[in-house]
Write a protein that holds these residues in place. Structure first.
Motif, PDB file in Angstrom:
ATOM      1  N   GLN A 338     -37.720   4.346  36.871  1.00  0.00           N
ATOM      2  CA  GLN A 338     -36.676   4.315  37.685  1.00  0.00           C
ATOM      3  C   GLN A 338     -36.977   5.559  38.769  1.00  0.00           C
ATOM      4  O   GLN A 338     -36.195   6.264  39.144  1.00  0.00           O
ATOM      5  CB  GLN A 338     -35.371   4.382  37.166  1.00  0.00           C
ATOM      6  CG  GLN A 338     -34.942   3.280  36.344  1.00  0.00           C
ATOM      7  CD  GLN A 338     -33.399   3.336  35.954  1.00  0.00           C
ATOM      8  OE1 GLN A 338     -33.116   4.127  34.733  1.00  0.00           O
ATOM      9  NE2 GLN A 338     -32.520   2.849  36.519  1.00  0.00           N
ATOM     10  N   GLY A 339     -38.166   5.561  39.076  1.00  0.00           N
ATOM     11  CA  GLY A 339     -38.717   6.637  40.276  1.00  0.00           C
ATOM     12  C   GLY A 339     -39.171   5.982  41.472  1.00  0.00           C
ATOM     13  O   GLY A 339     -38.911   4.841  41.888  1.00  0.00           O
ATOM     14  N   VAL A 340     -39.595   6.953  42.404  1.00  0.00           N
ATOM     15  CA  VAL A 340     -40.277   6.554  43.463  1.00  0.00           C
ATOM     16  C   VAL A 340     -41.684   6.839  43.630  1.00  0.00           C
ATOM     17  O   VAL A 340     -42.298   7.828  43.282  1.00  0.00           O
ATOM     18  CB  VAL A 340     -39.455   7.344  44.802  1.00  0.00           C
ATOM     19  CG1 VAL A 340     -40.116   7.008  45.977  1.00  0.00           C
ATOM     20  CG2 VAL A 340     -38.034   7.159  44.877  1.00  0.00           C
ATOM     21  N   ASN A 341     -42.468   5.568  43.697  1.00  0.00           N
ATOM     22  CA  ASN A 341     -43.800   5.971  43.983  1.00  0.00           C
ATOM     23  C   ASN A 341     -44.297   6.531  45.057  1.00  0.00           C
ATOM     24  O   ASN A 341     -44.071   5.937  46.171  1.00  0.00           O
ATOM     25  CB  ASN A 341     -44.400   4.401  43.772  1.00  0.00           C
ATOM     26  CG  ASN A 341     -46.074   4.604  43.604  1.00  0.00           C
ATOM     27  OD1 ASN A 341     -46.640   5.397  43.995  1.00  0.00           O
ATOM     28  ND2 ASN A 341     -46.705   3.557  43.120  1.00  0.00           N
ATOM     29  N   PRO A 342     -44.829   7.824  45.077  1.00  0.00           N
ATOM     30  CA  PRO A 342     -45.174   8.567  46.263  1.00  0.00           C
ATOM     31  C   PRO A 342     -46.308   7.938  47.074  1.00  0.00           C
ATOM     32  O   PRO A 342     -46.836   8.495  47.999  1.00  0.00           O
ATOM     33  CB  PRO A 342     -45.503   9.861  45.661  1.00  0.00           C
ATOM     34  CG  PRO A 342     -45.941   9.642  44.119  1.00  0.00           C
ATOM     35  CD  PRO A 342     -45.197   8.532  43.837  1.00  0.00           C
ATOM     36  N   SER A 343     -46.882   6.782  46.625  1.00  0.00           N
ATOM     37  CA  SER A 343     -48.256   6.543  47.375  1.00  0.00           C
ATOM     38  C   SER A 343     -47.854   6.313  48.780  1.00  0.00           C
ATOM     39  O   SER A 343     -46.699   5.452  48.920  1.00  0.00           O
ATOM     40  CB  SER A 343     -48.767   5.351  46.554  1.00  0.00           C
ATOM     41  OG  SER A 343     -49.621   4.696  47.195  1.00  0.00           O
ATOM     42  N   VAL A 354     -32.913   1.239  55.771  1.00  0.00           N
ATOM     43  CA  VAL A 354     -32.782   0.361  54.840  1.00  0.00           C
ATOM     44  C   VAL A 354     -33.974   0.411  53.961  1.00  0.00           C
ATOM     45  O   VAL A 354     -33.578   0.148  52.724  1.00  0.00           O
ATOM     46  CB  VAL A 354     -32.724  -1.059  55.447  1.00  0.00           C
ATOM     47  CG1 VAL A 354     -32.475  -2.185  54.508  1.00  0.00           C
ATOM     48  CG2 VAL A 354     -31.169  -0.873  56.581  1.00  0.00           C
ATOM     49  N   ALA A 355     -35.005   0.685  54.432  1.00  0.00           N
ATOM     50  CA  ALA A 355     -36.363   0.518  53.232  1.00  0.00           C
ATOM     51  C   ALA A 355     -36.328   1.704  52.764  1.00  0.00           C
ATOM     52  O   ALA A 355     -36.703   1.603  51.291  1.00  0.00           O
ATOM     53  CB  ALA A 355     -37.475   0.484  54.109  1.00  0.00           C
ATOM     54  N   LEU A 356     -36.056   2.873  52.948  1.00  0.00           N
ATOM     55  CA  LEU A 356     -35.782   4.182  52.068  1.00  0.00           C
ATOM     56  C   LEU A 356     -34.678   3.992  51.273  1.00  0.00           C
ATOM     57  O   LEU A 356     -34.598   4.639  50.053  1.00  0.00           O
ATOM     58  CB  LEU A 356     -35.536   5.194  52.940  1.00  0.00           C
ATOM     59  CG  LEU A 356     -36.626   5.719  54.004  1.00  0.00           C
ATOM     60  CD1 LEU A 356     -36.270   6.853  54.834  1.00  0.00           C
ATOM     61  CD2 LEU A 356     -37.718   6.359  52.939  1.00  0.00           C
ATOM     62  N   THR A 357     -33.356   3.210  51.619  1.00  0.00           N
ATOM     63  CA  THR A 357     -32.413   3.045  50.369  1.00  0.00           C
ATOM     64  C   THR A 357     -32.905   2.317  49.505  1.00  0.00           C
ATOM     65  O   THR A 357     -32.692   2.389  48.315  1.00  0.00           O
ATOM     66  CB  THR A 357     -31.109   2.371  51.586  1.00  0.00           C
ATOM     67  OG1 THR A 357     -30.799   3.362  52.430  1.00  0.00           O
ATOM     68  CG2 THR A 357     -29.943   2.078  50.325  1.00  0.00           C
ATOM     69  N   ASN A 358     -33.639   1.119  49.673  1.00  0.00           N
ATOM     70  CA  ASN A 358     -34.041   0.432  48.914  1.00  0.00           C
ATOM     71  C   ASN A 358     -35.224   0.912  47.788  1.00  0.00           C
ATOM     72  O   ASN A 358     -35.169   0.858  46.644  1.00  0.00           O
ATOM     73  CB  ASN A 358     -34.719  -1.080  49.386  1.00  0.00           C
ATOM     74  CG  ASN A 358     -33.870  -2.000  50.179  1.00  0.00           C
ATOM     75  OD1 ASN A 358     -32.540  -1.752  49.709  1.00  0.00           O
ATOM     76  ND2 ASN A 358     -34.297  -2.620  50.871  1.00  0.00           N
ATOM     77  N   TYR A 360     -35.101   4.134  47.090  1.00  0.00           N
ATOM     78  CA  TYR A 360     -34.618   5.234  46.148  1.00  0.00           C
ATOM     79  C   TYR A 360     -33.514   4.567  45.308  1.00  0.00           C
ATOM     80  O   TYR A 360     -32.954   5.328  44.570  1.00  0.00           O
ATOM     81  CB  TYR A 360     -33.980   6.138  47.293  1.00  0.00           C
ATOM     82  CG  TYR A 360     -34.784   7.323  47.540  1.00  0.00           C
ATOM     83  CD1 TYR A 360     -34.902   8.632  46.914  1.00  0.00           C
ATOM     84  CD2 TYR A 360     -35.775   7.124  48.358  1.00  0.00           C
ATOM     85  CE1 TYR A 360     -35.689   9.771  47.126  1.00  0.00           C
ATOM     86  CE2 TYR A 360     -36.803   8.047  48.696  1.00  0.00           C
ATOM     87  CZ  TYR A 360     -36.704   9.430  48.416  1.00  0.00           C
ATOM     88  OH  TYR A 360     -37.482  10.336  48.534  1.00  0.00           O
ATOM     89  N   SER A 361     -33.099   3.319  45.502  1.00  0.00           N
ATOM     90  CA  SER A 361     -32.271   2.577  44.756  1.00  0.00           C
ATOM     91  C   SER A 361     -32.272   2.815  43.082  1.00  0.00           C
ATOM     92  O   SER A 361     -31.196   3.091  42.482  1.00  0.00           O
ATOM     93  CB  SER A 361     -32.311   1.016  45.136  1.00  0.00           C
ATOM     94  OG  SER A 361     -33.418   0.370  44.399  1.00  0.00           O
ATOM     95  N   LEU A 362     -33.338   2.608  42.567  1.00  0.00           N
ATOM     96  CA  LEU A 362     -33.787   2.831  41.149  1.00  0.00           C
ATOM     97  C   LEU A 362     -33.353   4.380  40.785  1.00  0.00           C
ATOM     98  O   LEU A 362     -32.840   4.642  39.882  1.00  0.00           O
ATOM     99  CB  LEU A 362     -34.958   2.488  40.618  1.00  0.00           C
ATOM    100  CG  LEU A 362     -35.263   1.055  40.578  1.00  0.00           C
ATOM    101  CD1 LEU A 362     -36.679   0.785  40.144  1.00  0.00           C
ATOM    102  CD2 LEU A 362     -34.172   0.289  39.763  1.00  0.00           C
ATOM    103  N   LEU A 363     -33.983   5.095  41.567  1.00  0.00           N
ATOM    104  CA  LEU A 363     -33.720   6.768  41.307  1.00  0.00           C
ATOM    105  C   LEU A 363     -32.346   7.159  41.373  1.00  0.00           C
ATOM    106  O   LEU A 363     -31.826   7.819  40.563  1.00  0.00           O
ATOM    107  CB  LEU A 363     -34.562   7.642  42.198  1.00  0.00           C
ATOM    108  CG  LEU A 363     -34.484   8.989  42.212  1.00  0.00           C
ATOM    109  CD1 LEU A 363     -34.997   9.669  40.829  1.00  0.00           C
ATOM    110  CD2 LEU A 363     -35.435   9.878  43.251  1.00  0.00           C
TER     111      LEU A 363
END
Length: 458
Positions: A338-343, A354-358, A360-363
């Motif tokens: 449940q993280g953010v892939n930094p690639s 909206v894209a950033l919210t999605n 970060y949703s799992l984190l």
């Protein structure tokens, strides 16, 4: 020398625990509890955070005379990945990258100033450690105490060194055993209850009361002048849990990390093996392979019979299969963790809000679980702080009046937010716009600046 002549809570606790045991002595019972305490899962989280993954202990075996033995000549690369640290640090920075905010339901500013004076910068420094350690181990403990100067203080107690004893019916902490190694042969144990602490020492597998303590059992603290002994009335240890199950984040993706580490390490072994040619000989006239390699090295030639031949064999690396599998494992690690892939391929150059919210949703989902547990723990922490104020004569306050807010830190599209702020002028207050402006860190300070030099847009 004993301070209390009545039966202590420690003794009552031991009697309660011993009720169903075959006549153990109090010290034997404490020893049993200590020896049964399992920290294996906690240690895994710590090890993987420090890049001590299981791959570091990998051995390559061979069979000799029907027995499996370690192949000391085989290439054995052990390449650990740092995914667990990335995921834990992401969560920590997301929740504690900005200082936590304290507020009062009754808007009592003097109480907030008192809390800042008592815990202030130390709490800001300790909160990230609590989040990191709870994420690694499933929980961490905070120990509030009154120091020798009579001031309120607190310290981290590693979860792997504290054994909680809970009331099964109420799920409340009724006692706890804190222990630490003084040396390889000596372990010191402290049995804490709501009124006292009893000190024990474990030497050569034998446990006994610690005779070095003048008062044993002893109350939790004394006044600053040492004239009055007092206790909190609660067990002074606060659990900061990672989730309801009290398990670390690694539990959910350890196998994926292990598979990734194995794949990368095996690929490196294959590449190193490819650097050595395999020679296929037919009709070689020499006596041994050592002579063959010597002739090849010195004369660049070997002697073969009329039907002889010399070929080389190289291993083929399934590059595409390796790439597909490593990419899939990496994707799974960030999904299960449940993280953010930094690639950059995932985040992009300028993602929308909206894209950033999605993204970060799992984190945010994972962090919110810890946030709820930490809020409950902070409420207990405020109880000890309020109790200290009552004891020390400082202004008293209701611990239930204090509210807590994690100022979550996530990537934002600043241009998009600023554009929305400009379009909101005249619709919402300037204070609200300033609170949400990405360049404003201190709203009050910014408002003072605006009064002195009003900007053109606000």
């Amino acid at each position: 020398m004993y301070l209390f002549h009545r039966k202590t809570h420690t003794e009552e606790l031991i009697e309660h625990l011993a009720a169903n045991a075959p006549n153990p002595t109090p010290t034997e019972l404490i020893k049993r509890i200590y020896e049964a305490f399992d920290t294996t899962e906690m240690q895994k989280g710590i090890d993987y955070y420090l890049n001590r993954n299981d791959i570091k202990r990998r051995q390559i075996y061979m069979y000799r005379d029907g027995q499996r033995v370690v192949d000391i000549d085989a290439n054995n690369e052990r390449i650990p990945s740092g995914f667990h640290k990335i995921l834990v640090d992401q969560k920590t920075a997301y929740l504690a990258g900005e200082p936590m905010s304290f507020s009062s339901r009754s808007e009592n500013q003097s109480v907030l100033e008192l809390i800042d004076d008592l815990i202030g910068e130390k709490w800001e420094d300790m909160l990230p450690e609590l989040i990191k350690n709870a994420s690694n181990k499933g929980k961490e403990w905070l120990h509030p105490f009154i120091n020798e100067e009579g001031n309120f203080d607190f310290m981290l107690i590693p979860a792997e060194t504290f054994i909680p004893i809970m009331n099964v019916k109420t799920n409340k902490l009724t006692a706890g055993i804190r222990f630490y190694n003084e040396s390889e042969d000596i372990v010191r144990l402290e049995v804490w209850t709501d009124t006292d602490v009893t000190y024990y020492i474990l030497v050569n597998n034998q446990i006994m009361l610690d005779e070095d303590e003048e008062l044993n059992p002893a109350p939790h603290f004394t006044n600053a002048d040492g004239t009055e002994w007092r206790s909190w009335g609660r067990v002074p240890f606060i659990e900061f849990a990672n989730n309801n199950e009290r398990i670390g984040d690694l539990f959910f993706y350890k196998e994926a990390i292990d598979a990734y580490d194995m794949l990368v390490s095996d690929a490196q072994n294959t590449l190193e093996d490819m650097q050595s040619l395999i020679w296929a000989l037919k009709g070689y006239t020499g006596e041994d392979l050592g002579e063959f390699m010597e002739n090849l090295k010195r004369y660049k030639a070997v002697s073969l019979d009329l039907e002889g031949g010399l070929d080389t064999i190289r291993a083929e690396v399934p590059v595409e299969a390796y790439q597909v599998q490593t990419d899939k494992l990496k994707e799974n690690i960030f999904a299960f963790g449940q993280g953010v892939n930094p690639s950059p391929d995932i985040i992009g150059n300028a993602p929308s809000g909206v894209a950033l919210t999605n993204l970060y949703s799992l984190l945010d989902m994972k962090a919110s679980i810890l946030e709820r547990k930490f809020t409950l723990a902070l409420r207990d922490f405020m109880w000890f702080l309020a109790e200290y104020c009552n004891i020390s004569g400082r202004p008293s306050f209701d611990y239930r009046d204090i509210l807590f807010a994690f100022n979550k830190m996530l990537l934002t599209n600043e241009a998009e937010i600023i554009e929305m702020a400009e379009k909101s002028i005249g619709i919402i207050s300037k204070t609200t716009i300033l609170e949400n402006h990405p360049w404003v860190k201190d709203v009050a300070l910014e408002q003072e600046r605006l009064q002195k030099e009003p900007p053109t847009q606000l």
